[in-house]
Scaffold this motif. Structure first.
Motif, PDB file in Angstrom:
ATOM      1  N   ASP A 323      -3.841   1.422   2.561  1.00 45.25           N
ATOM      2  CA  ASP A 323      -3.597   0.179   1.839  1.00 45.25           C
ATOM      3  C   ASP A 323      -4.814  -0.732   2.025  1.00 45.25           C
ATOM      4  OD1 ASP A 323      -2.819  -2.193   0.757  1.00 45.25           O
ATOM      5  OD2 ASP A 323      -1.022  -2.445   2.003  1.00 45.25           O
ATOM      6  N   PRO A 324      -5.650  -0.867   1.005  1.00 45.32           N
ATOM      7  CA  PRO A 324      -6.878  -1.664   1.173  1.00 45.32           C
ATOM      8  C   PRO A 324      -6.588  -3.146   1.430  1.00 45.32           C
ATOM      9  CG  PRO A 324      -6.653  -0.930  -1.110  1.00 45.32           C
ATOM     10  CD  PRO A 324      -5.542  -0.294  -0.337  1.00 45.32           C
ATOM     11  N   ALA A 325      -5.385  -3.610   1.045  1.00 45.71           N
ATOM     12  CA  ALA A 325      -5.056  -5.023   1.250  1.00 45.71           C
ATOM     13  C   ALA A 325      -4.848  -5.339   2.727  1.00 45.71           C
ATOM     14  CB  ALA A 325      -3.807  -5.397   0.451  1.00 45.71           C
ATOM     15  N   THR A 326      -4.314  -4.401   3.474  1.00 39.50           N
ATOM     16  CA  THR A 326      -4.035  -4.649   4.892  1.00 39.50           C
ATOM     17  C   THR A 326      -4.973  -3.863   5.804  1.00 39.50           C
ATOM     18  OG1 THR A 326      -2.453  -2.821   4.980  1.00 39.50           O
ATOM     19  CG2 THR A 326      -1.575  -5.009   4.439  1.00 39.50           C
ATOM     20  N   GLY A 327      -5.671  -2.894   5.245  1.00 37.57           N
ATOM     21  CA  GLY A 327      -6.562  -2.070   6.057  1.00 37.57           C
ATOM     22  C   GLY A 327      -5.828  -1.062   6.933  1.00 37.57           C
ATOM     23  N   THR A 328      -4.567  -0.774   6.596  1.00 33.50           N
ATOM     24  CA  THR A 328      -3.797   0.169   7.418  1.00 33.50           C
ATOM     25  C   THR A 328      -3.345   1.375   6.593  1.00 33.50           C
ATOM     26  OG1 THR A 328      -1.741  -1.010   6.944  1.00 33.50           O
ATOM     27  CG2 THR A 328      -2.910  -1.630   8.962  1.00 33.50           C
ATOM     28  N   SER A 329      -2.988   2.429   7.329  1.00 34.38           N
ATOM     29  CA  SER A 329      -2.479   3.641   6.685  1.00 34.38           C
ATOM     30  C   SER A 329      -0.970   3.695   6.824  1.00 34.38           C
ATOM     31  CB  SER A 329      -3.091   4.882   7.347  1.00 34.38           C
ATOM     32  OG  SER A 329      -4.455   4.993   7.016  1.00 34.38           O
ATOM     33  N   ARG A 330      -0.299   4.088   5.744  1.00 38.59           N
ATOM     34  CA  ARG A 330       1.163   4.144   5.705  1.00 38.59           C
ATOM     35  C   ARG A 330       1.667   5.538   6.055  1.00 38.59           C
ATOM     36  NH1 ARG A 330       2.312   1.220  -0.117  1.00 38.59           N
ATOM     37  NH2 ARG A 330       1.874  -0.910   0.563  1.00 38.59           N
ATOM     38  N   ARG A 331       2.966   5.626   6.368  1.00 33.59           N
ATOM     39  CA  ARG A 331       3.588   6.949   6.557  1.00 33.59           C
ATOM     40  C   ARG A 331       3.652   7.693   5.229  1.00 33.59           C
ATOM     41  NH1 ARG A 331       9.494   6.984   8.294  1.00 33.59           N
ATOM     42  NH2 ARG A 331       9.362   9.217   8.677  1.00 33.59           N
ATOM     43  N   PHE A 332       4.003   6.947   4.180  1.00 38.38           N
ATOM     44  CA  PHE A 332       4.175   7.516   2.842  1.00 38.38           C
ATOM     45  C   PHE A 332       3.386   6.654   1.862  1.00 38.38           C
ATOM     46  CE2 PHE A 332       8.085   8.708   5.109  1.00 38.38           C
ATOM     47  CZ  PHE A 332       8.071  10.087   4.904  1.00 38.38           C
ATOM     48  N   PRO A 333       3.144   7.133   0.661  1.00 31.20           N
ATOM     49  CA  PRO A 333       2.404   6.325  -0.317  1.00 31.20           C
ATOM     50  C   PRO A 333       3.051   4.967  -0.557  1.00 31.20           C
ATOM     51  CG  PRO A 333       2.563   8.597  -1.091  1.00 31.20           C
ATOM     52  CD  PRO A 333       3.412   8.504   0.168  1.00 31.20           C
ATOM     53  N   TRP A 334       4.401   4.934  -0.593  1.00 29.53           N
ATOM     54  CA  TRP A 334       5.112   3.704  -0.927  1.00 29.53           C
ATOM     55  C   TRP A 334       5.343   2.800   0.275  1.00 29.53           C
ATOM     56  CZ3 TRP A 334       6.938   8.693  -1.380  1.00 29.53           C
ATOM     57  CH2 TRP A 334       7.819   9.121  -0.368  1.00 29.53           C
ATOM     58  N   GLY A 335       5.077   3.266   1.460  1.00 27.55           N
ATOM     59  CA  GLY A 335       5.330   2.453   2.649  1.00 27.55           C
ATOM     60  C   GLY A 335       5.817   3.324   3.782  1.00 27.55           C
TER      61      GLY A 335
END
Ligand code: AVJ
Ligand code: FE
Length: 447
Positions: A323-335
């Motif tokens: 997620d470029p807005a938060t700079g973090t990686s998610r478990r899944f594409p949607w969150g």
């Protein structure tokens, strides 16, 4: 279930063990006779009755013996069901447990597991048990074999035995064909923490090959917003894509010559129309469906024909979860939420992929759809351990395959259960394999 308490995890474990067994029986003893269960439907696959007893033997080894510390039930059959002892093509000739016996062996193992579950402590000082890891490993193992058994079903001759329930698919929204992923770092992989958060979007049941979380810097690239559909792949076929060596790597061209293949597996031309045979039914080829049953060489050749290339594994994962807005990686594409029916086509709810471009609610922050579910996606990357890789809990799950000429596939297919599908999960196979539910999407450098 509340995954932050031991009782909550155990509740989930018991439910998942029950559900996966129902699935396995629904692919074997519930729908096929002894002849079909013991037959060799393809030299690429085990007889279904081997998979069935193998998942029981794996459960015995890991949950009865290793987790609970109980006495072995049937140690004499360990070697029969050891995947390294006997190649798939040879398993039909082994003195396997007949279906009825396999079924009762599974029941015996399972009742031992449920008897001991209450007394096994998920203490953090035993990594095998912390967070219920080994139970999750056994659930995922059986679901992975169920997907393999579905590939065997797809290869079998004879009429249909599996139902295709009519599940509505969330509308296909028009979207851009490609998305741009800007230059920069992202967190790839996971540390598998219990909290569900952390740098790698922790997943306590993640496999050793998904760990550790590490930073990867990528130049900017474009990646397709959806998997390549049959309609587009047909243009490649019609353009003589299989007849021009310039689209193929030397190894790919060699495969093309040796195999004689000129279309994806299970396609046929009947009366001027393209059809495909699936699970005992022959139907017109649906143009909007992601292409399935292509090998890595075909995916790579198609990508070259379009002037693109396959994404690297890192490019796939960044497009799927960063997620470029938060700079973090998610478990899944949607969150971080578990997959729901609006996010992805998983778990054999249908017997095939949904149209390319479906599941807008499952899109990644960059706008990529169907990164999870529908079809496994070939990447250009060879299967290897991440920097800092450590075997856990056994080398034969993944380490022995590193450097073995396998290509990484990502995302899971319509046949993959949600417990095995996450944005960090890594699958692998030989570049010639076509029986798995694999397709692909393309990428290209932004420069
Ligand atoms: C991760 C799907 C390649 O099926 O060979 C099953 C999973 N490992 N039993 C496979 C697996 C051990 C594995 N893949
Ligand atoms: Fe296995």
């Amino acid at each position: 279930a509340d995954m932050t308490t031991e009782d909550g995890i155990k509740e989930r474990v018991a439910a998942e063990l029950e559900a996966v067994r129902r699935r396995s029986l629904g692919l074997t003893v519930d729908v096929l006779d002894t002849g079909e269960l013991t037959a060799q439907h393809s030299p690429l696959m085990s007889p279904l009755v081997w998979d069935l007893a193998h998942v029981g033997n794996y459960e015995e080894q890991w949950l009865v013996r290793a987790a609970a510390g109980d006495a072995p039930l049937r140690p004499e059959i360990d070697r029969l069901y050891d995947a390294f002892e006997h190649p798939r093509a040879d398993r039909v000739a082994l003195p396997l447990l007949p279906p009825r016996e396999a079924r009762s062996y599974l029941d015996q193992v399972r009742s031992r597991v449920l008897d001991s579950l209450g007394r096994v402590r998920f203490t953090p000082d035993r990594p095998l048990l912390a967070g219920g890891f080994v139970y999750g490993m056994v659930v995922q193992h059986e679901h992975q074999h169920d997907e393999t058994m579905l590939a065997t079903h797809q290869l079998r001759r004879g009429g249909p035995v599996l139902d295709e329930p009519a599940v509505p698919v969330p509308g296909v929204l028009p979207g851009p064909a490609e998305v741009l992923v800007g230059e920069g770092p992202f967190t790839m992989g996971t540390d598998g923490g219990m909290d569900g958060g952390g740098a790698g979007g922790g997943d306590p049941w993640s496999y050793d090959n998904e760990r550790p979380a590490h930073t990867v810097h990528l130049p900017a690239y474009w990646i397709d917003a959806a998997p390549v559909a049959n309609r587009a792949y047909l243009e490649f076929v019609a353009d003589g894509g299989y007849d021009h060596p310039r689209w193929w790597t030397p190894a790919g061209w060699e495969w093309r010559n040796r195999s004689g293949k000129r279309t994806p597996a299970f396609w046929a031309r009947e009366g001027g129309e393209w059809t495909r045979r699936r699970f005992g039914r022959t139907e017109p080829l649906p143009p909007d469906e992601p292409v399935q049953h292509v090998c890595w060489y075909e995916a790579d050749a198609y990508a070259r024909w379009t002037g693109k290339r396959l994404p690297t594994e890192a490019e796939w994962e960044k497009a799927a979860r960063f997620d470029p807005a938060t700079g973090t990686s998610r478990r899944f594409p949607w969150g971080d939420a578990d997959p729901g029916p609006d996010h992805a086509n998983l778990g054999q709810r249908r017997l095939g992929p949904a149209p390319a471009g479906a599941f807008p609610a499952g899109a990644s922050p960059y706008g990529c759809r169907q990164m999870i579910g529908d079809v496994w996606e070939w990447t250009s990357t060879d299967f290897a351990g991440y920097p800092g890789f450590a075997v856990f809990p056994y080398a034969e799950y993944s380490e022995v395959f590193f450097g073995g000429g396998y290509k990484v596939l990502r995302g899971g297919s319509w046949a993959t259960h949600p417990s095995v599908a996450r944005a960090t999960f890594r699958n692998w196979d030989y570049p010639v394999r076509r029986q798995i539910f694999a397709g692909f999407r393309c990428a290209r450098d932004a420069a």
